[in-house]
Design a protein around this motif. Structure first.
Motif, PDB file in Angstrom:
ATOM      1  N   GLY A 115     -35.230 -23.381 -53.084  1.00 20.99           N
ATOM      2  CA  GLY A 115     -36.017 -22.147 -53.089  1.00 20.99           C
ATOM      3  C   GLY A 115     -35.908 -21.392 -54.401  1.00 20.99           C
ATOM      4  N   LEU A 118     -38.001 -23.248 -57.133  1.00 17.18           N
ATOM      5  CA  LEU A 118     -39.420 -23.004 -56.921  1.00 17.18           C
ATOM      6  C   LEU A 118     -39.784 -21.556 -57.239  1.00 17.18           C
ATOM      7  N   GLN A 119     -38.930 -20.634 -56.855  1.00 21.69           N
ATOM      8  CA  GLN A 119     -39.209 -19.222 -57.091  1.00 21.69           C
ATOM      9  C   GLN A 119     -39.242 -18.902 -58.582  1.00 21.69           C
ATOM     10  N   GLY A 186     -41.132 -19.142 -52.232  1.00 18.66           N
ATOM     11  CA  GLY A 186     -41.511 -19.590 -53.568  1.00 18.66           C
ATOM     12  C   GLY A 186     -42.049 -18.483 -54.441  1.00 18.66           C
TER      13      GLY A 186
END
Length: 314
Positions: A115, A118-119, A186
């Motif tokens: 996470g 992606l973030q 995300g």
């Protein structure tokens, strides 16, 4: 009659004093200014500063010490504070492991790691587009990102559960997978806004010079913009990891089976289990606390630097 020739006059360099006197003259003791002042000699401000530091340390460190002491105690008391473990033992950690705390911990690590990557990727790309380019509807996009920060999780819990059970267009059921938790995390409005404001302050001349040299869009972002945004990336990384690690409602609605839970949800299960005591719950809390504490201690310099850099802009 010839003019007289003037010889250049050499100016002798001043002699430098040798020995300890020279060292004392060359070096100037650094002064650290604080709100209470600084003095090497004991005084009223010195004593007051020590007292305030002890009080702050007691306030912030006492809960951590209490949790560790309770996790290592055989029969911790829930009605009194204790800073030292009574009858130290690792039995609570062993029982928590038998209850599956390490499996939940592994789920949390996978979700937090994926996470966060992606973030950060989404935040960097979105911030670069908003800060370094101009397009129609830019103000509307910024407003939407701000609105996502204002909506509590409880408001979007039911719609999000329906979407995860049947993703529009593709029709996939993501419940019971790590993607059901990673994908909603995300895009985080806070990190996008933080990086956007930081990238806006990068001089346009740097970007123009790079484009004249033939630097492409991706190379410009990777080799020029991102290195200048390291303080902001440190802040977004630390706060993003803690935000993802502390998620409770999202892993709960995205799971199909108790084995899909994260360590934060597992703590509530341990708390309601009548066969375990408070020591096992505290042991699970220590397991859940360690990653956030380690990440903060390792990246605290980047966090402080990023906050200071943002505070001194303008």
């Amino acid at each position: 009659m010839s003019a007289p020739v003037l010889e250049p006059v050499s100016v002798a360099e001043p002699r430098r004093p040798a020995g300890r006197a020279a060292e004392g003259r060359r070096t100037t003791p650094a002064r650290f200014d604080t709100a209470l002042g600084w003095s090497d000699r004991p005084g009223v401000s010195w004593v007051l500063r020590i007292v305030l530091c002890v009080i702050a340390l007691a306030i912030f460190a006492a809960p951590f010490v209490t949790i560790f002491a309770g996790a290592l105690s055989r029969n911790p008391s829930g009605s009194s504070l204790s800073f030292l473990p009574h009858h130290p033992t690792l039995l609570n950690v062993k029982v928590a492991g038998e209850r599956g705390i390490w499996d939940y911990f592994a789920n949390s690590l996978v979700i937090a790691g994926g996470g966060l990557l992606l973030q950060l990727a989404v935040s960097v790309l979105a911030a670069y587009a908003l800060a370094r380019h101009r397009f129609r509807g830019q103000a509307l996009v910024l407003t939407l990102f701000m609105l996502t920060m204002m909506l509590p999780e409880e408001v979007i819990a039911i719609p999000l559960s329906l979407v995860l059970g049947h993703v529009p267009v593709v029709g996939l059921d993501l419940k019971g997978t790590v993607w059901a938790v990673i994908l909603p995390l995300g895009a985080w409005g806070f990190s996008i806004m933080l990086l956007t404001e930081f990238m806006k302050d990068i001089p346009a001349e740097i970007e123009e010079a790079a484009r004249i040299d033939g630097v492409g869009e991706f190379r410009l972002l990777w080799q020029i913009i991102l290195p200048l945004c390291r303080p902001a990336l440190g802040v977004a990384g630390v706060l993003g990891f803690i935000m993802i690690w502390d998620q409770y409602l999202l892993p709960l609605i995205a799971a199909k089976d108790p084995t899909d839970y994260t360590v934060t949800v597992a703590l509530s299960i341990l708390r309601t289990d009548p066969q375990v005591g408070s020591g096992v719950v505290l042991a699970g809390a220590v397991v859940a606390l360690l990653p956030s504490l380690i990440v903060y201690l390792l990246l605290q310099r980047s966090l402080v630097t990023g906050i200071a850099a943002g505070a001194t802009k303008g």
